[in-house]
Structures are given as structure tokens and as C-alpha cells.
Design a protein around this motif. Sequence first.
Motif, PDB file in Angstrom:
ATOM      1  N   GLY A  52      35.828  26.844  34.712  1.00 37.67           N
ATOM      2  CA  GLY A  52      34.850  26.382  35.684  1.00 37.67           C
ATOM      3  C   GLY A  52      34.222  27.537  36.441  1.00 37.67           C
ATOM      4  O   GLY A  52      33.880  28.575  35.865  1.00 37.67           O
ATOM      5  N   THR A  53      34.114  27.384  37.749  1.00 41.17           N
ATOM      6  CA  THR A  53      33.465  28.400  38.581  1.00 41.17           C
ATOM      7  C   THR A  53      34.368  29.590  38.896  1.00 41.17           C
ATOM      8  O   THR A  53      33.950  30.502  39.595  1.00 41.17           O
ATOM      9  CB  THR A  53      33.007  27.783  39.911  1.00 41.17           C
ATOM     10  N   GLY A  54      35.601  29.540  38.410  1.00 39.15           N
ATOM     11  CA  GLY A  54      36.557  30.596  38.734  1.00 39.15           C
ATOM     12  C   GLY A  54      37.327  30.363  40.014  1.00 39.15           C
ATOM     13  O   GLY A  54      38.243  31.119  40.339  1.00 39.15           O
ATOM     14  N   ALA A  62      43.462  36.864  39.869  1.00 36.33           N
ATOM     15  CA  ALA A  62      42.907  38.204  40.062  1.00 36.33           C
ATOM     16  C   ALA A  62      43.421  38.823  41.354  1.00 36.33           C
ATOM     17  O   ALA A  62      43.783  40.011  41.398  1.00 36.33           O
ATOM     18  CB  ALA A  62      41.383  38.133  40.064  1.00 36.33           C
ATOM     19  N   GLU A  63      43.468  38.035  42.424  1.00 40.61           N
ATOM     20  CA  GLU A  63      43.936  38.554  43.707  1.00 40.61           C
ATOM     21  C   GLU A  63      45.416  38.913  43.666  1.00 40.61           C
ATOM     22  O   GLU A  63      45.876  39.752  44.445  1.00 40.61           O
ATOM     23  CB  GLU A  63      43.655  37.533  44.809  1.00 40.61           C
ATOM     24  N   ALA A  64      46.166  38.300  42.730  1.00 34.38           N
ATOM     25  CA  ALA A  64      47.586  38.611  42.574  1.00 34.38           C
ATOM     26  C   ALA A  64      47.810  39.794  41.637  1.00 34.38           C
ATOM     27  O   ALA A  64      48.958  40.173  41.391  1.00 34.38           O
ATOM     28  CB  ALA A  64      48.328  37.389  42.049  1.00 34.38           C
ATOM     29  N   ALA A  79      28.861  31.909  34.263  1.00 36.02           N
ATOM     30  CA  ALA A  79      28.085  32.813  35.120  1.00 36.02           C
ATOM     31  C   ALA A  79      28.607  32.793  36.554  1.00 36.02           C
ATOM     32  O   ALA A  79      28.723  33.849  37.202  1.00 36.02           O
ATOM     33  CB  ALA A  79      26.611  32.421  35.085  1.00 36.02           C
ATOM     34  N   LEU A  80      28.947  31.609  37.064  1.00 36.20           N
ATOM     35  CA  LEU A  80      29.496  31.512  38.413  1.00 36.20           C
ATOM     36  C   LEU A  80      30.872  32.173  38.496  1.00 36.20           C
ATOM     37  O   LEU A  80      31.184  32.857  39.477  1.00 36.20           O
ATOM     38  CB  LEU A  80      29.598  30.042  38.826  1.00 36.20           C
ATOM     39  N   ALA A  81      31.687  31.977  37.462  1.00 30.10           N
ATOM     40  CA  ALA A  81      33.018  32.598  37.462  1.00 30.10           C
ATOM     41  C   ALA A  81      32.909  34.115  37.501  1.00 30.10           C
ATOM     42  O   ALA A  81      33.689  34.789  38.194  1.00 30.10           O
ATOM     43  CB  ALA A  81      33.798  32.149  36.235  1.00 30.10           C
ATOM     44  N   ARG A  82      31.952  34.665  36.769  1.00 29.12           N
ATOM     45  CA  ARG A  82      31.767  36.124  36.781  1.00 29.12           C
ATOM     46  C   ARG A  82      31.356  36.617  38.157  1.00 29.12           C
ATOM     47  O   ARG A  82      31.749  37.707  38.581  1.00 29.12           O
ATOM     48  CB  ARG A  82      30.731  36.514  35.729  1.00 29.12           C
ATOM     49  N   PRO A  86      34.843  39.074  39.889  1.00 34.06           N
ATOM     50  CA  PRO A  86      34.250  40.180  39.133  1.00 34.06           C
ATOM     51  C   PRO A  86      35.243  40.983  38.311  1.00 34.06           C
ATOM     52  O   PRO A  86      34.848  41.661  37.357  1.00 34.06           O
ATOM     53  CB  PRO A  86      33.587  41.040  40.214  1.00 34.06           C
ATOM     54  N   THR A  87      36.534  40.916  38.628  1.00 37.04           N
ATOM     55  CA  THR A  87      37.514  41.663  37.840  1.00 37.04           C
ATOM     56  C   THR A  87      38.016  40.877  36.634  1.00 37.04           C
ATOM     57  O   THR A  87      38.756  41.417  35.808  1.00 37.04           O
ATOM     58  CB  THR A  87      38.723  42.059  38.709  1.00 37.04           C
ATOM     59  N   GLY A  88      37.630  39.617  36.521  1.00 40.11           N
ATOM     60  CA  GLY A  88      38.037  38.806  35.381  1.00 40.11           C
ATOM     61  C   GLY A  88      37.112  39.014  34.185  1.00 40.11           C
ATOM     62  O   GLY A  88      36.035  39.595  34.297  1.00 40.11           O
TER      63      GLY A  88
END
Length: 214
Positions: A52-54, A62-64, A79-82, A86-88
Motif C-alpha cells: 500500500g502506501t507504506g 525501516a525505522e527499526a 509511488a506513495l510508499a516510495r 525513502p529507504t525502502g
Amino acid sequence: MGFDRTGQAEAFDAIGHRYDQAFPHKEGQVAAAEWLIKSLPPASRVLDLGCGTGIPTARQFAEAGLGVVGVDLSGAMVALAREHVPTGVFHQADIADLRPGGPRDLGRFDAVTAFFSLLMLPRAEIPLALRTIHRVLRPGGLFALSMVEADVDDFSIPFIGTTIRVSGYLREELREVVEAAGFDIVEESSYSYAPATADVPPEVQIFLRCGRRA
């Protein structure tokens, strides 16, 4: 096997930014992802199927400090997830693309999540999707999934101003399907959920925390 996704990606492309507004409370999903984060070694590699949107799952990983890879059928969601994570690494792809012999090989993972993504498949495809998840998991890998409890198969429903097709199982049948695909269920929880939009009815969400059986 043919995979009919007519209208499914387009529906989520149209929903876009409204999705997180319609489903603002995701306690079960957040808790299941936290279980994975606490259970995995640092820098583990995690696959988020139907990302989905991440938000919240890919962002939690990512934060972990985990290496997160997301897959979604909807280009707008990818596109929203990116943007949000941004690190995914995010791919527009079908779960079926990851099957043995399929067009996508993303490697092996320490954990996989499938939060409300398997319900977008006809029932006939769900065992294949689960076997695919089993294949991409490393031995001893972890799997967290959620489904809406419902006895339906490829059933059209109104959804945030559009229409999608969904499948579901009653609780015991879901457990049987997951276990038959090579997983041991470690823990089960359920939540009664009322989305913040009038055209999506209240639902019971089932969350399973699983380990890959060798």
C-alpha cells in the motif's frame, strides 16, 4: 493458471491518498509488525506484500533498521510508499509474479507480511500465494498475515468510492489453509473494526503470527 486482476489495481490507483484516511486505526497491523521487529535480528530483510502506501508497516520496519522490500499491484500505491519510506525498495508487481518460475525473483527474506493483501485474490489462488511466501522465506522465517473474516470468494464490494473483489474465510478454515501451506501458527488475535467511511461496512480482522515449517 491465468490471473485475473481486472480493475483491482485501478481501484487502488483511484483511492490513493484517501486510503489511509479511510483506515486510520491499524492497531492489529502495528502490533503484528512490532512482533516481527522484536523477533528478528538487526538488519533482517523483510518483504511487505501488498505494501500500500507504506504506512504503517514498511515505515515501521525501516525505522527499526530492517531492510524492507515492498510489493503492490497498484502503481499509485508504490509511488506513495516510495515517498513515505525513502529507504525502502518498492516494486509494482503481483504476488503471483513471485511464484516459482514467475517473472520476479526478489531473493529470500527473514520475514514476510501480508496484511489484507491475500484477500484480493480468488480463493483458488490463495494456497499458491501462501506456498510462494513459504518459498521466499528463509528456514525459520516468520510470517504475519491478516484477513477479514468472511465466507466469500472473489466477491465484489463497494470500497471507498470504487469497487474491488475480495475473498475471505471463516476463522478455522483460514487456519487450515495457512497450516497446509507449511506454517505453524504461533499466535492469533482478532479485532472488530469500523472504517472511517460509510461505504465500507464494519468487519472482523483476523491476525495470525506464524513460523515457517521446514
